[in-house]
Design an enzyme around this catalytic site. Structure first.
Site, PDB file in Angstrom:
ATOM      1  N   LYS A  44       7.342  -8.966   2.091  1.00 51.14           N
ATOM      2  CA  LYS A  44       7.763 -10.211   1.468  1.00 51.14           C
ATOM      3  C   LYS A  44       8.787 -10.998   2.279  1.00 51.14           C
ATOM      4  CE  LYS A  44       5.168  -9.955  -2.186  1.00 51.14           C
ATOM      5  NZ  LYS A  44       4.244 -11.014  -2.606  1.00 51.14           N
ATOM      6  N   SER A 262       2.979   1.500  -3.737  1.00 50.75           N
ATOM      7  CA  SER A 262       1.821   0.607  -3.611  1.00 50.75           C
ATOM      8  C   SER A 262       1.125   0.819  -2.262  1.00 50.75           C
ATOM      9  CB  SER A 262       2.208  -0.860  -3.796  1.00 50.75           C
ATOM     10  OG  SER A 262       2.826  -1.385  -2.647  1.00 50.75           O
TER      11      SER A 262
END
Ligand SMILES: Cc1ncc(COP(=O)(O)O)c(C=O)c1O
Lengths: 316, 93
Positions: A44, A262
């Site tokens: 991110k 994840s």
């Protein structure tokens, strides 16, 4: 390596590691792109930087501004690092059921946390942020789910890096959140290597969300719809907590890659895909490191216990 | 040909499905199974499918964890012991 002026200059250009010894099919290679190497620790950083730069360039973001963003963690943490350095104030709408480390990272970088109800999951954080943005038009709402600079960061960064470093790539696997990674990399591959197939993995988050009144409270990010959505993908599957944890552990134990949950899910998706292919080269994304998930016991606790407790935690 | 599959019901829909978290149903395709489901629990119908009978936008249906939009959608054949999961679309990030 050249000396850089700021950690922000270290965003992107992440390394790729061969983990083919974990592949269930000897004719399919599996390669991990370590987005965990970004300065604030996740993929991110790329989109936070690109959204801030776009907003600075078009004048939306003025010196001393206050930003508001819904995030289950990583986007918030990346924005917090950048805002600290650029002198912006940051408010993150954060679901209450994320790990303590995500909260602590936001605090370390000086962001203000606005909690949203755990029962409503990420959709609840998005909804609350939209409401607050309406009430405070002076706050800058970058809105990662609908911001073109999100997929664009992957179109101009992640995608070209992958094809440069792994020109033999045949398949790409990544987690699906805002969809920025898959839509942006997918758009790049469609243009420069159209044979590359795109696969999404997702957690079964919707299973336990209680705060929805009906399925119409479901949420599909505008980025997904605008950048091709379903048509830009070749497959999408759920990876359940058990498989995610098992593969997270295999990454650390058998490849030394200390990754977040994840990433274990993405690796599980890559392994599943490898079983079905005749041959190929799969690149998957390690979105973040394991640091922010230590408190879940994901790496060392009794497996059954972890799987049970992780069902209520947002880890995407 | 009819096969028995297990259908997982998400928390949000359980009040409309007799409180069940999963139901055993039969059919030859995912569409048959969803049809049986809304037959037994009519309250679910407008939540799951639109007027044209397609799966609604904010709903994802999976066969053995694979999104059926990438299989044959509601025409996807099921076999004995398969699992169908219905989930609301959720944002990550
Ligand atoms: C840990 C983790 N994995 C996966 C994703 C999915 O990435 P994207 O938002 O680009 O779809 C995110 C962010 O949403 C994330 O924070």
């Amino acid at each position: 390596m050249p000396v850089v002026a700021s950690v922000l200059d270290l965003i992107g250009n992440t390394p790729v590691v061969d983990v083919s010894h974990l592949s269930p099919n000897p004719r399919v290679r599996i390669l991990a792109k370590l987005e965990s190497q970004n300065p604030a620790g996740s993929v991110k950083d790329r989109i936070a930087m690109s959204m801030v730069e776009a907003a600075e360039a078009d004048g939306t973001l003025q010196p001393g501004a206050t930003l508001l963003e819904p995030s289950s963690g990583n986007t918030g943490i990346a924005l917090a690092m950048i805002c600290r350095l650029r002198g912006y104030h940051l408010k993150i709408v954060l679901p209450q059921n994320v790990t303590a480390e995500r909260r602590q990272m936001l605090e370390a970088y000086g962001a203000e946390i606005i909690p949203s109800p755990a029962e409503e999951g990420s959709n609840g954080a998005v909804r609350l942020a939209q409401k607050l943005a309406d009430e405070h038009p002076d706050w800058v709402f970058l809105y990662q789910y609908g911001n073109e600079a999100n997929p664009t960061a992957h179109l101009t960064g992640t995608g070209p890096e992958i094809l440069r470093d792994v020109p033999e790539i045949t398949h790409f696997v990544a987690g699906l959140g805002t969809s920025g990674t898959l839509m942006g990399v997918g758009a790049y591959m469609a243009e420069h290597a159209p044979h590359v197939k795109m696969y999404a993995v997702e957690p079964p988050s919707g299973e336990h969300v209680e705060g929805l009144r009906s399925l119409d409270d479901g949420y599909v990010p505008p980025v997904f719809e605008k950048w091709g959505g379903i048509d830009a993908l070749h497959g999408k599957r759920i990876v359940r907590p058990a498989d995610s944890i098992v593969w997270t552990r295999r990454l650390v134990n058998e490849a030394g890659i200390f990754a977040g949950i994840s990433s274990g899910a993405a690796m599980a998706g890559a392994a599943k895909l490898a079983e079905r292919l005749e041959e190929g080269v799969i690149v998957f994304i390690v979105c973040d490191g394991g640091w922010k998930y230590l408190s879940t016991g994901a790496y060392t606790e009794d497996l059954e216990t972890v799987i049970d407790s992780i069902e209520d935690v947002i880890y995407f | 040909m009819s096969n028995t599959v297990n259908v997982r019901i998400p928390t949000v829909l359980r009040p409309m499905a007799g409180g069940n978290s999963s139901v055993e149903l039969t059919g030859a395709t995912v569409g048959d199974v969803v049809g049986e489901l809304v037959g037994v629990y009519p309250g679910l119908k407008e939540n799951l499918v639109d007027e044209a009978g397609a799966v609604r936008k904010f709903v994802n249906v999976y066969l053995n964890d694979e999104d059926i939009r990438f299989l044959e959608k509601l025409e996807t054949a099921v076999t004995d012991g398969d699992e169908v999961a219905i989930l609301p679309a959720v944002a990550g990030g």
